[in-house]
Design an enzyme around this catalytic site. Structure first.
Site, PDB file in Angstrom:
ATOM      1  N   ASN A   1       0.801  -1.231   0.000  1.00 26.35           N
ATOM      2  CA  ASN A   1       0.000   0.000   0.000  1.00 26.35           C
ATOM      3  C   ASN A   1       0.831   1.277   0.000  1.00 26.35           C
ATOM      4  O   ASN A   1       0.359   2.316  -0.426  1.00 26.35           O
ATOM      5  CB  ASN A   1      -0.938   0.007   1.206  1.00 26.35           C
ATOM      6  CG  ASN A   1      -0.237  -0.360   2.497  1.00 26.35           C
ATOM      7  OD1 ASN A   1       0.484  -1.345   2.560  1.00 26.35           O
ATOM      8  ND2 ASN A   1      -0.439   0.427   3.521  1.00 26.35           N
TER       9      ASN A   1
ATOM     10  N   GLN B   1      -4.885  -3.879  -1.825  1.00 23.82           N
ATOM     11  CA  GLN B   1      -4.450  -2.865  -2.798  1.00 23.82           C
ATOM     12  C   GLN B   1      -4.499  -3.370  -4.238  1.00 23.82           C
ATOM     13  O   GLN B   1      -4.486  -2.570  -5.170  1.00 23.82           O
ATOM     14  CB  GLN B   1      -3.008  -2.415  -2.487  1.00 23.82           C
ATOM     15  CG  GLN B   1      -2.896  -1.618  -1.213  1.00 23.82           C
ATOM     16  CD  GLN B   1      -3.436  -0.207  -1.339  1.00 23.82           C
ATOM     17  OE1 GLN B   1      -3.511   0.358  -2.438  1.00 23.82           O
ATOM     18  NE2 GLN B   1      -3.813   0.395  -0.230  1.00 23.82           N
TER      19      GLN B   1
ATOM     20  N   CYS C   1      -4.076   4.863   6.182  1.00 23.17           N
ATOM     21  CA  CYS C   1      -4.876   4.278   7.262  1.00 23.17           C
ATOM     22  C   CYS C   1      -4.143   4.362   8.596  1.00 23.17           C
ATOM     23  O   CYS C   1      -4.721   4.125   9.626  1.00 23.17           O
ATOM     24  CB  CYS C   1      -5.250   2.833   6.952  1.00 23.17           C
ATOM     25  SG  CYS C   1      -4.546   2.221   5.451  1.00 23.17           S
TER      26      CYS C   1
HETATM   27  N1  PLP Z   1      -4.294  -4.115   3.897  1.00 27.18           N
HETATM   28  C1  PLP Z   1      -3.806  -3.165   3.078  1.00 27.18           C
HETATM   29  C2  PLP Z   1      -2.690  -3.498   2.159  1.00 27.18           C
HETATM   30  C3  PLP Z   1      -4.350  -1.876   3.092  1.00 27.18           C
HETATM   31  O1  PLP Z   1      -3.865  -0.935   2.286  1.00 27.18           O
HETATM   32  C4  PLP Z   1      -5.430  -1.594   3.976  1.00 27.18           C
HETATM   33  C5  PLP Z   1      -6.038  -0.256   4.064  1.00 27.18           C
HETATM   34  O2  PLP Z   1      -5.707   0.664   3.418  1.00 27.18           O
HETATM   35  C6  PLP Z   1      -5.906  -2.645   4.791  1.00 27.18           C
HETATM   36  C7  PLP Z   1      -5.315  -3.872   4.728  1.00 27.18           C
HETATM   37  C8  PLP Z   1      -7.055  -2.409   5.740  1.00 27.18           C
HETATM   38  O3  PLP Z   1      -8.255  -2.356   5.034  1.00 27.18           O
HETATM   39  P1  PLP Z   1      -9.554  -1.595   5.647  1.00 27.18           P
HETATM   40  O4  PLP Z   1      -9.180  -0.160   5.708  1.00 27.18           O
HETATM   41  O5  PLP Z   1     -10.647  -1.902   4.684  1.00 27.18           O
HETATM   42  O6  PLP Z   1      -9.798  -2.184   6.987  1.00 27.18           O
END
Ligand code: PLP
Length: 352
Positions: A129, A157, A303
């Site tokens: 990400n 991603q 995030c």
């Molecule tokens: N895994 C990856 C690679 C992410 O980029 C993200 C969030 O951006 C997540 C997991 C978590 O997903 P969520 O925000 O839908 O909980």
């Protein structure tokens, strides 16, 4: 909108309005399964990527604890995977965190050497990400299966951005999240191949074949399936456009701004992620400046901008402290435009 306003019945109820929601749920499950060339009963809806990652890793670890308690992952995973692995370490599991090279790729030999007799799961992200590097998923699946180990991939991603197919890639479990492919936030799914034994994370009612309790978010699920279908249908076009915008942005930054370096140089990369280090500057300061110009970018992972720690991804890639401090991630979508790229370059050039 109709699933908020008209067909608002609970999909788990026996009255007529609920039946409409149930039908929509089944259609959405079949549509999502089709995008992956998987079976509808292999798709479980979740509240997003974090839940899918937590569930995949804990669910498989707990269901297989008699076989072994060793898990392999990488140092550049999302916190949803890393924190779940750290939690499992407190429960008697052992975790190997694979290193990556300067472009963010794992070494397949190192992966194979890390497999032990008690290894039960490999969890390696499809694409990262922060920098967009894509891992050799098919080869990872082959290595895992040669050794009788299950393979989970966090494809949050990748799914909806690049071709991801259960039949082609060979993963046993896959996590995805709708807001990464223009769907609603707070909805996602976990793909679990065949009749793989997995313990449930959410305990309660009998929803999702008894494996994920909780009233289904019908409007979110319908929105996700629609976004997924559109993303798959328009994928080639979107990839080409986003790649073009990404190249334009990097060329403009590189030619006009001194002391920049690119952290998204891997040959296999996502079309929409460009991570740039502005050496001698603080990412926070650049992001604040861009924000005031209504240009929204992020430092490291969007995030996790709550905890302002240096990026563990760039650290694992061996970037210098200066490169990490000045790293900004631009995430591009298919609906961005060339004019917007020019504006970003121009604003960055005027930055004091
Ligand atoms: N895994 C990856 C690679 C992410 O980029 C993200 C969030 O951006 C997540 C997991 C978590 O997903 P969520 O925000 O839908 O909980």
């Amino acid at each position: 909108m109709p699933y908020f306003q008209v067909y608002y019945g609970n999909a788990g109820s026996s009255y007529g309005l609920g039946a409409e929601s149930r039908k929509a749920l089944n259609r959405a499950r079949a549509d999502i399964a089709a995008t992956l060339q998987a079976k509808p009963e292999e798709i479980y809806f979740t509240a997003g990527g974090t839940e899918a990652d937590n569930w995949a890793i804990r669910g498989i670890a707990e269901a297989n604890k008699e076989k072994g308690k060793h898990i392999i992952t990488s140092q550049i995973e999302h916190m949803a995977v890393l924190q779940t692995c750290r939690f499992l370490e407190t429960q008697g599991y052992e975790v190997t965190y694979l290193k990556v090279d300067s472009q963010g790729k794992i070494d397949l030999k190192e992966l194979e050497n890390a497999i032990r007799r008690d290894t039960i799961l490999i969890s390696i992200m499809y694409a990262n990400n922060e920098v967009g590097v894509i891992q050799p998923v098919r080869q990872i699946a082959e290595i895992a299966h040669e050794h009788g180990v299950l393979f989970h991939t966090d494809a949050v991603q990748a799914y909806g951005q690049i071709p991801v197919l259960a039949s082609m890639d060979g993963f046993d479990l896959l996590s995805a999240s709708a807001h990464k492919f223009n769907g609603p936030k707070g909805i996602g799914f976990l793909y679990v191949k065949g009749y793989q034994k997995i313990n449930s994370l959410m305990k309660g009612g009998g929803q999702e074949l008894g494996k994920r309790a909780g009233t289904e978010n019908v409007a979110g699920i319908v929105g996700m399936a629609k976004a997924a279908t559109m993303a798959i249908r328009e994928m080639q076009e979107r990839i080409e456009k986003t790649e073009r915008l990404r190249a334009l942005l990097w060329a403009g930054v590189f030619e006009n701004i001194s002391h920049v370096s690119c952290n998204s140089e891997a040959k296999e990369h996502l079309p929409g992620i460009l991570n740039i280090s502005f050496c001698g500057r603080e990412a926070e300061q650049i992001l604040g400046y861009l924000d005031r110009k209504e240009i929204y970018a992020s430092g490291g992972s969007a995030c996790s901008s709550y905890d302002r720690k240096p990026s563990h991804v760039l650290q694992a890639m061996g970037k210098s402290a200066e490169q990490i401090r000045g790293a900004v991630r631009f995430s591009l979508g298919y609906d961005n435009t060339e004019e917007e790229m020019e504006q970003v370059i121009e604003k960055l050039m005027k930055m004091k």
